[in-house]
Design a protein around this motif. Structure first.
Motif, PDB file in Angstrom:
ATOM      1  N   ARG A  18     -51.852   0.037 -36.249  1.00 21.82           N
ATOM      2  CA  ARG A  18     -50.861   1.002 -36.680  1.00 21.82           C
ATOM      3  C   ARG A  18     -50.321   0.640 -38.054  1.00 21.82           C
ATOM      4  NH1 ARG A  18     -50.678  -0.114 -32.339  1.00 21.82           N
ATOM      5  NH2 ARG A  18     -50.179   1.956 -31.593  1.00 21.82           N
ATOM      6  N   ALA A  19     -50.334   1.642 -38.884  1.00 21.78           N
ATOM      7  CA  ALA A  19     -49.650   1.480 -40.160  1.00 21.78           C
ATOM      8  C   ALA A  19     -48.276   2.102 -39.981  1.00 21.78           C
ATOM      9  CB  ALA A  19     -50.418   2.205 -41.254  1.00 21.78           C
ATOM     10  N   GLY A  20     -47.486   2.218 -40.975  1.00 26.64           N
ATOM     11  CA  GLY A  20     -46.205   2.874 -40.742  1.00 26.64           C
ATOM     12  C   GLY A  20     -45.339   2.854 -41.959  1.00 26.64           C
ATOM     13  N   ARG A  21     -44.221   3.459 -41.786  1.00 29.65           N
ATOM     14  CA  ARG A  21     -43.259   3.376 -42.859  1.00 29.65           C
ATOM     15  C   ARG A  21     -42.871   1.924 -43.061  1.00 29.65           C
ATOM     16  NH1 ARG A  21     -38.899   8.285 -42.500  1.00 29.65           N
ATOM     17  NH2 ARG A  21     -39.377   8.939 -44.588  1.00 29.65           N
ATOM     18  N   PRO A  22     -42.316   1.626 -44.230  1.00 26.50           N
ATOM     19  CA  PRO A  22     -41.991   0.228 -44.465  1.00 26.50           C
ATOM     20  C   PRO A  22     -40.894  -0.239 -43.517  1.00 26.50           C
ATOM     21  CG  PRO A  22     -41.053   1.597 -46.191  1.00 26.50           C
ATOM     22  CD  PRO A  22     -41.896   2.486 -45.338  1.00 26.50           C
ATOM     23  N   HIS A  23     -40.986  -1.438 -43.051  1.00 27.85           N
ATOM     24  CA  HIS A  23     -39.911  -2.142 -42.356  1.00 27.85           C
ATOM     25  C   HIS A  23     -39.070  -1.295 -41.388  1.00 27.85           C
ATOM     26  CE1 HIS A  23     -40.526  -5.028 -45.571  1.00 27.85           C
ATOM     27  NE2 HIS A  23     -40.099  -4.173 -46.463  1.00 27.85           N
ATOM     28  N   GLY A  24     -39.027  -1.701 -40.169  1.00 26.89           N
ATOM     29  CA  GLY A  24     -38.076  -1.113 -39.233  1.00 26.89           C
ATOM     30  C   GLY A  24     -38.533   0.159 -38.543  1.00 26.89           C
ATOM     31  N   THR A 112     -42.909   6.698 -38.041  1.00 25.05           N
ATOM     32  CA  THR A 112     -41.914   7.058 -39.045  1.00 25.05           C
ATOM     33  C   THR A 112     -40.513   6.883 -38.469  1.00 25.05           C
ATOM     34  OG1 THR A 112     -41.939   9.389 -38.389  1.00 25.05           O
ATOM     35  CG2 THR A 112     -43.437   8.745 -40.150  1.00 25.05           C
ATOM     36  N   VAL A 113     -39.562   6.795 -39.357  1.00 26.58           N
ATOM     37  CA  VAL A 113     -38.164   6.693 -38.931  1.00 26.58           C
ATOM     38  C   VAL A 113     -37.283   7.290 -40.021  1.00 26.58           C
ATOM     39  CG1 VAL A 113     -37.973   4.323 -39.831  1.00 26.58           C
ATOM     40  CG2 VAL A 113     -36.379   5.109 -38.087  1.00 26.58           C
ATOM     41  N   ASP A 114     -36.251   7.964 -39.576  1.00 30.17           N
ATOM     42  CA  ASP A 114     -35.317   8.578 -40.514  1.00 30.17           C
ATOM     43  C   ASP A 114     -34.531   7.479 -41.246  1.00 30.17           C
ATOM     44  OD1 ASP A 114     -33.681  11.548 -40.587  1.00 30.17           O
ATOM     45  OD2 ASP A 114     -32.629   9.761 -41.328  1.00 30.17           O
ATOM     46  N   PRO A 115     -34.356   7.634 -42.565  1.00 33.86           N
ATOM     47  CA  PRO A 115     -33.600   6.617 -43.324  1.00 33.86           C
ATOM     48  C   PRO A 115     -32.215   6.347 -42.744  1.00 33.86           C
ATOM     49  CG  PRO A 115     -34.591   8.206 -44.815  1.00 33.86           C
ATOM     50  CD  PRO A 115     -34.878   8.693 -43.430  1.00 33.86           C
ATOM     51  N   ARG A 116     -31.580   7.392 -42.179  1.00 33.66           N
ATOM     52  CA  ARG A 116     -30.232   7.173 -41.630  1.00 33.66           C
ATOM     53  C   ARG A 116     -30.277   6.268 -40.407  1.00 33.66           C
ATOM     54  NH1 ARG A 116     -29.179  13.478 -41.681  1.00 33.66           N
ATOM     55  NH2 ARG A 116     -31.351  13.214 -41.129  1.00 33.66           N
ATOM     56  N   VAL A 118     -32.880   3.960 -39.906  1.00 31.57           N
ATOM     57  CA  VAL A 118     -33.447   2.646 -40.223  1.00 31.57           C
ATOM     58  C   VAL A 118     -32.375   1.707 -40.772  1.00 31.57           C
ATOM     59  CG1 VAL A 118     -34.200   2.774 -42.666  1.00 31.57           C
ATOM     60  CG2 VAL A 118     -35.632   1.625 -40.976  1.00 31.57           C
ATOM     61  N   ALA A 119     -31.310   2.273 -41.331  1.00 30.33           N
ATOM     62  CA  ALA A 119     -30.254   1.429 -41.903  1.00 30.33           C
ATOM     63  C   ALA A 119     -29.797   0.372 -40.890  1.00 30.33           C
ATOM     64  CB  ALA A 119     -29.084   2.298 -42.352  1.00 30.33           C
ATOM     65  N   GLY A 120     -29.585   0.799 -39.640  1.00 30.60           N
ATOM     66  CA  GLY A 120     -29.153  -0.132 -38.604  1.00 30.60           C
ATOM     67  C   GLY A 120     -30.229  -1.154 -38.265  1.00 30.60           C
ATOM     68  N   ARG A 121     -31.478  -0.749 -38.368  1.00 28.06           N
ATOM     69  CA  ARG A 121     -32.574  -1.651 -37.973  1.00 28.06           C
ATOM     70  C   ARG A 121     -32.842  -2.727 -39.029  1.00 28.06           C
ATOM     71  NH1 ARG A 121     -37.130   2.556 -35.663  1.00 28.06           N
ATOM     72  NH2 ARG A 121     -35.759   3.727 -34.270  1.00 28.06           N
ATOM     73  N   ILE A 122     -32.556  -2.422 -40.294  1.00 26.84           N
ATOM     74  CA  ILE A 122     -32.863  -3.410 -41.332  1.00 26.84           C
ATOM     75  C   ILE A 122     -31.616  -4.162 -41.800  1.00 26.84           C
ATOM     76  CG2 ILE A 122     -34.951  -2.236 -42.171  1.00 26.84           C
ATOM     77  CD1 ILE A 122     -33.328  -1.028 -44.434  1.00 26.84           C
ATOM     78  N   HIS A 123     -30.490  -3.860 -41.145  1.00 27.42           N
ATOM     79  CA  HIS A 123     -29.245  -4.550 -41.506  1.00 27.42           C
ATOM     80  C   HIS A 123     -29.421  -6.058 -41.315  1.00 27.42           C
ATOM     81  CE1 HIS A 123     -24.984  -5.092 -42.091  1.00 27.42           C
ATOM     82  NE2 HIS A 123     -24.967  -5.861 -41.015  1.00 27.42           N
ATOM     83  N   GLY A 124     -29.070  -6.831 -42.338  1.00 24.92           N
ATOM     84  CA  GLY A 124     -29.168  -8.292 -42.233  1.00 24.92           C
ATOM     85  C   GLY A 124     -30.598  -8.812 -42.285  1.00 24.92           C
ATOM     86  N   THR A 125     -31.522  -7.982 -42.752  1.00 29.89           N
ATOM     87  CA  THR A 125     -32.926  -8.393 -42.758  1.00 29.89           C
ATOM     88  C   THR A 125     -33.202  -9.534 -43.736  1.00 29.89           C
ATOM     89  OG1 THR A 125     -35.203  -7.602 -43.049  1.00 29.89           O
ATOM     90  CG2 THR A 125     -33.558  -6.685 -44.530  1.00 29.89           C
ATOM     91  N   THR A 126     -34.222 -10.346 -43.405  1.00 28.54           N
ATOM     92  CA  THR A 126     -34.652 -11.393 -44.341  1.00 28.54           C
ATOM     93  C   THR A 126     -35.905 -10.960 -45.081  1.00 28.54           C
ATOM     94  OG1 THR A 126     -36.016 -12.435 -42.628  1.00 28.54           O
ATOM     95  CG2 THR A 126     -33.757 -13.261 -42.880  1.00 28.54           C
ATOM     96  N   ARG A 127     -36.350  -9.707 -44.874  1.00 31.51           N
ATOM     97  CA  ARG A 127     -37.579  -9.244 -45.516  1.00 31.51           C
ATOM     98  C   ARG A 127     -37.405  -9.282 -47.043  1.00 31.51           C
ATOM     99  NH1 ARG A 127     -36.755  -5.818 -40.748  1.00 31.51           N
ATOM    100  NH2 ARG A 127     -38.685  -5.560 -39.571  1.00 31.51           N
ATOM    101  N   VAL A 137     -31.678   1.482 -50.301  1.00 28.93           N
ATOM    102  CA  VAL A 137     -32.179   2.053 -51.554  1.00 28.93           C
ATOM    103  C   VAL A 137     -33.604   1.552 -51.800  1.00 28.93           C
ATOM    104  CG1 VAL A 137     -31.900   2.072 -54.069  1.00 28.93           C
ATOM    105  CG2 VAL A 137     -29.910   2.356 -52.585  1.00 28.93           C
ATOM    106  N   ARG A 138     -33.794   0.271 -51.590  1.00 29.44           N
ATOM    107  CA  ARG A 138     -35.134  -0.302 -51.769  1.00 29.44           C
ATOM    108  C   ARG A 138     -36.116   0.288 -50.761  1.00 29.44           C
ATOM    109  NH1 ARG A 138     -35.217  -5.406 -54.550  1.00 29.44           N
ATOM    110  NH2 ARG A 138     -33.158  -5.738 -55.441  1.00 29.44           N
ATOM    111  N   TRP A 139     -35.655   0.429 -49.536  1.00 27.15           N
ATOM    112  CA  TRP A 139     -36.515   0.974 -48.474  1.00 27.15           C
ATOM    113  C   TRP A 139     -36.986   2.377 -48.854  1.00 27.15           C
ATOM    114  CZ3 TRP A 139     -36.853   5.076 -45.185  1.00 27.15           C
ATOM    115  CH2 TRP A 139     -37.634   4.927 -44.041  1.00 27.15           C
ATOM    116  N   ARG A 140     -36.046   3.192 -49.340  1.00 24.35           N
ATOM    117  CA  ARG A 140     -36.401   4.576 -49.715  1.00 24.35           C
ATOM    118  C   ARG A 140     -37.416   4.588 -50.859  1.00 24.35           C
ATOM    119  NH1 ARG A 140     -32.784   8.819 -48.119  1.00 24.35           N
ATOM    120  NH2 ARG A 140     -30.864   8.071 -47.183  1.00 24.35           N
ATOM    121  N   ARG A 141     -37.212   3.709 -51.830  1.00 25.07           N
ATOM    122  CA  ARG A 141     -38.133   3.661 -52.974  1.00 25.07           C
ATOM    123  C   ARG A 141     -39.533   3.255 -52.507  1.00 25.07           C
ATOM    124  NH1 ARG A 141     -36.468  -0.666 -56.382  1.00 25.07           N
ATOM    125  NH2 ARG A 141     -34.515   0.457 -56.571  1.00 25.07           N
ATOM    126  N   ILE A 142     -39.595   2.237 -51.645  1.00 28.75           N
ATOM    127  CA  ILE A 142     -40.897   1.774 -51.132  1.00 28.75           C
ATOM    128  C   ILE A 142     -41.591   2.904 -50.367  1.00 28.75           C
ATOM    129  CG2 ILE A 142     -41.995   0.207 -49.477  1.00 28.75           C
ATOM    130  CD1 ILE A 142     -39.857  -1.888 -50.246  1.00 28.75           C
TER     131      ILE A 142
END
Ligand SMILES: Nc1ncnc2c1ncn2[C@@H]1O[C@H](COP(=O)(O)OP(=O)(O)O)[C@@H](O)[C@H]1O
Ligand SMILES: O=C(O)C1=C[C@@H](OP(=O)(O)O)[C@@H](O)[C@H](O)C1
Ligand SMILES: [Mg+2]
Length: 193
Positions: A18-24, A112-116, A118-127, A137-142
């Protein structure tokens, strides 16, 4: 399981990467559960890279992204050459042209996941690619940069924004069981005639 992948060694290999949207998007957590549902092995290529080379954030810091991508490519190649297996790719794996070529012969689920959401899923990420002041902002650009690559390799797309994770797992497992498995490696000479 259904479907299949003729891996990098040219052999017929059932697989459901599986590929996917970036992170989360849920590639790792959903992929692991799909493998359990199908009763087959699971490989997360990030885990494979970390096992050999250490934590991803340290790889980025010490060796740079290019080194990570080379090790990631090796892990993807190895994973896709295996038999019945669910493979979860890191969000940037599709940047590699050889990986995209390999995926063209696999069954690929794009999550896929809605940006609104994913915010909770990538909070505090070390990625490392999300490090900095505003990970979203970075996630959306990627996502914008890679979207066409994800779409180019995907056989089906499933959104993970709402509902329970297990519903997504069930949907993918049902799809994978239904998809026909190639039984023989492709014969390029036959295809030309
Ligand atoms: N419906 C859902 N689908 C996918 N992930 C979900 C869902 N609900 C919550 N999550 C959580 O979101 C996170 C997704 O992270 P992960 O699986 O590592 O994504 P990726 O590998 O795509 O970066 C996990 O902590 C997972 O438990
Ligand atoms: O999108 C990317 O370039 C990356 C995604 C990560 O995996 P997840 O998509 O599982 O977070 C990991 O491979 C690395 O941090 C780079
Ligand atoms: Mg992951």
């Amino acid at each position: 399981m259904a479907g299949g992948c003729r891996g990098p060694h040219g052999r017929c290999r059932p697989v459901a990467p599986r590929a996917g949207r970036p992170h989360g998007a849920g590639k790792t957590s959903i992929g692991r559960r799909v493998s359990k549902a199908l009763g087959i092995d699971f490989i997360d290529t990030d885990t494979a890279v970390q096992r050999e080379h250490g934590p991803i954030e340290q790889i980025f810091q010490t060796h740079g992204e290019a080194a990570f991508r080379a090790w990631e490519r090796a892990a993807v190649r190895e994973a896709l050459s295996r038999g019945d297996v669910v493979v979860s790719l890191g969000g940037g794996a599709v940047l590699d042209a050889d990986t995209r070529a390999d995926l063209a012969e696999c069954r690929v689920v794009m999550l896929t996941v809605d940006p609104r959401v994913v915010a909770g899923r990538i909070h505090g990420t070390t990625r490392p690619l999300l490090a900095g002041e505003d990970p979203l902002v970075r996630w959306r650009r990627i996502w914008q940069e890679r979207r066409s690559l994800y779409e180019s390799v995907a056989d089906i797309t499933i959104d993970t924004s709402t509902g329970h994770l297990q519903h997504v797992v069930d949907e993918i497992a049902t799809w994978a069981r239904r998809e026909p498995e190639p039984t023989e490696p492709r014969d390029p000479e036959k295809e030309q005639s």
